[in-house]
Design an enzyme around this catalytic site. Structure first.
Site, mmCIF file in Angstrom:
data_model
loop_
_atom_site.group_PDB
_atom_site.id
_atom_site.type_symbol
_atom_site.label_atom_id
_atom_site.label_comp_id
_atom_site.label_asym_id
_atom_site.label_seq_id
_atom_site.Cartn_x
_atom_site.Cartn_y
_atom_site.Cartn_z
ATOM 1 N N ARG A 1 80.554 51.475 82.061
ATOM 2 C CA ARG A 1 79.156 51.011 82.088
ATOM 3 C C ARG A 1 78.222 52.053 81.471
ATOM 4 O O ARG A 1 77.266 51.705 80.768
ATOM 5 C CB ARG A 1 78.739 50.679 83.533
ATOM 6 N N LYS B 1 71.346 51.041 82.458
ATOM 7 C CA LYS B 1 71.141 52.025 83.523
ATOM 8 C C LYS B 1 70.553 53.273 82.866
ATOM 9 O O LYS B 1 71.254 54.235 82.557
ATOM 10 C CB LYS B 1 72.459 52.305 84.242
HETATM 11 N N1 PMP Z 1 70.534 47.641 90.487
HETATM 12 C C1 PMP Z 1 69.978 48.797 90.104
HETATM 13 C C2 PMP Z 1 68.669 48.781 89.411
HETATM 14 C C3 PMP Z 1 70.624 50.022 90.372
HETATM 15 O O1 PMP Z 1 70.071 51.170 89.991
HETATM 16 C C4 PMP Z 1 71.859 49.999 91.075
HETATM 17 C C5 PMP Z 1 72.526 51.283 91.466
HETATM 18 N N2 PMP Z 1 73.206 51.871 90.451
HETATM 19 C C6 PMP Z 1 72.415 48.757 91.436
HETATM 20 C C7 PMP Z 1 71.721 47.599 91.120
HETATM 21 C C8 PMP Z 1 73.740 48.682 92.131
HETATM 22 O O2 PMP Z 1 74.772 48.990 91.232
HETATM 23 P P1 PMP Z 1 76.133 49.659 91.677
HETATM 24 O O3 PMP Z 1 76.698 48.802 92.731
HETATM 25 O O4 PMP Z 1 76.968 49.659 90.449
HETATM 26 O O5 PMP Z 1 75.818 51.025 92.173
#
Ligand code: PMP
Length: 297
Positions: free
Chosen positions: A55, A153
């Protein structure tokens, strides 16, 4: 006795936490120009490390940031930093910035990305797992997919920070953002799920501007194994307020039950049985050697 400082990886070298620094001309600082991942290690296993690194490279591709090392080398940096700090349980922050440039925003002037790996701890839900958290829909809309949406991200989290400020002011633990059409999108750093009367799990699609969460994917898979129907579709605020159960998912938050939303109690103000079951199964999953990479690899 002097306590040994945490070692932080910056561009090929380890520095004690207090000396781990980047240039004030780094565009990660000047413009939020960069990408990152939040990753977690449980009992010496880095949960879904490959997925997180993939990612990171997708986010970098989107912003046309060429990371100068291969993905497997990036995985090794994470493992090496954990080993160096003797950390079996950790919250890991992997960052790639555009690097040092001049004061203009042109990324062309930044010849070399900066790579940083911090292995520390972070607890978002300390003490709240049992009783759940409160949340509120904030006035801040998620950036849409034709803007800098959270599908990337990136180091630019002001959209989430503005929403979080609203939650702080309102005395709510978390904020939920709607998309520009008014559908439920996600939390400030978490994806969102509702459970409706048929014990079906519903979660919004990424076209609302949400990040494709790695924890959300794991939660969907667990739910399917437990026999629940899982649907990805738009959710209205009405559906959110009248849901049987609500939970958030994220690397830091794990699976977090929401027990109150904009003043409305969910499941009588306590975590519901479906969420509790998912939390239990998730705790097992993160320690399953098939789901992570050993820090000794
Ligand atoms: N949405 C946003 C905006 C985030 O920053 C995150 C955290 N990384 C998530 C969702 C959750 O993603 P993950 O489960 O991959 O940590």
């Amino acid at each position: 006795m002097k306590i040994k400082e945490l070692a932080v990886y910056v561009d090929g070298k380890f520095y004690p936490k207090s000396q781990a620094k980047i240039s004030v001309f780094d565009h990660g600082l000047l413009y939020g120009d960069g990408v990152f991942e939040g990753i977690r290690a449980y009992d010496g296993l880095v949960f879904k490390l490959i997925e997180h690194v993939e990612r990171l490279y997708r986010s970098a591709k989107m912003i046309m940031l060429t990371i100068p090392i291969e993905e497997d080398k990036m995985e090794q940096i994470v493992l090496q930093t954990l080993r160096k700090n003797n950390l079996r349980e950790s919250y890991i922050r992997l960052i790639v910035t555009r690097g040092v440039g001049d004061l203009g925003l042109n990324p062309k002037k930044c010849p070399k990305p900066t790579i940083i790996c911090i292995t520390d701890t972070l607890s978002l839900m300390e003490g709240k797992e049992e009783n759940g958290i409160t949340a509120m829909i904030s006035w801040v809309r998620r950036n849409p997919v034709d803007a800098t949406s959270h599908e990337i991200k990136s180091l630019n989290y002001l959209n989430s920070i503005l929403a979080k400020i609203e939650a702080n002011i309102a005395g709510s633990d978390e904020a939920i953002c709607l998309d520009k059409s008014g559908f439920v999108c996600e939390g400030v750093g978490e994806n969102i799920f509702i459970i409706n009367g048929d014990l079906e799990l519903v979660t919004p699609p990424t076209c609302t501007g949400a990040l494709e969460g790695i924890t959300a994917k794991a939660a969907r898979e667990i739910a399917k194994k437990l026999g629940h129907k899982v649907t990805v579709r738009n959710i209205t605020p009405f559906e959110l307020f009248t849901a049987k159960e609500i939970f958030l998912t994220g690397t830091a938050a794990e699976i977090a039950p929401v027990v109150k939303i904009n003043g409305r109690l969910i499941f009588g103000g306590r975590p519901g049985p479906v969420t509790k079951n998912l939390m239990k199964e998730f705790k097992k999953l993160v320690r399953d050697p098939r789901e992570g990479i050993s820090i000794y690899k």
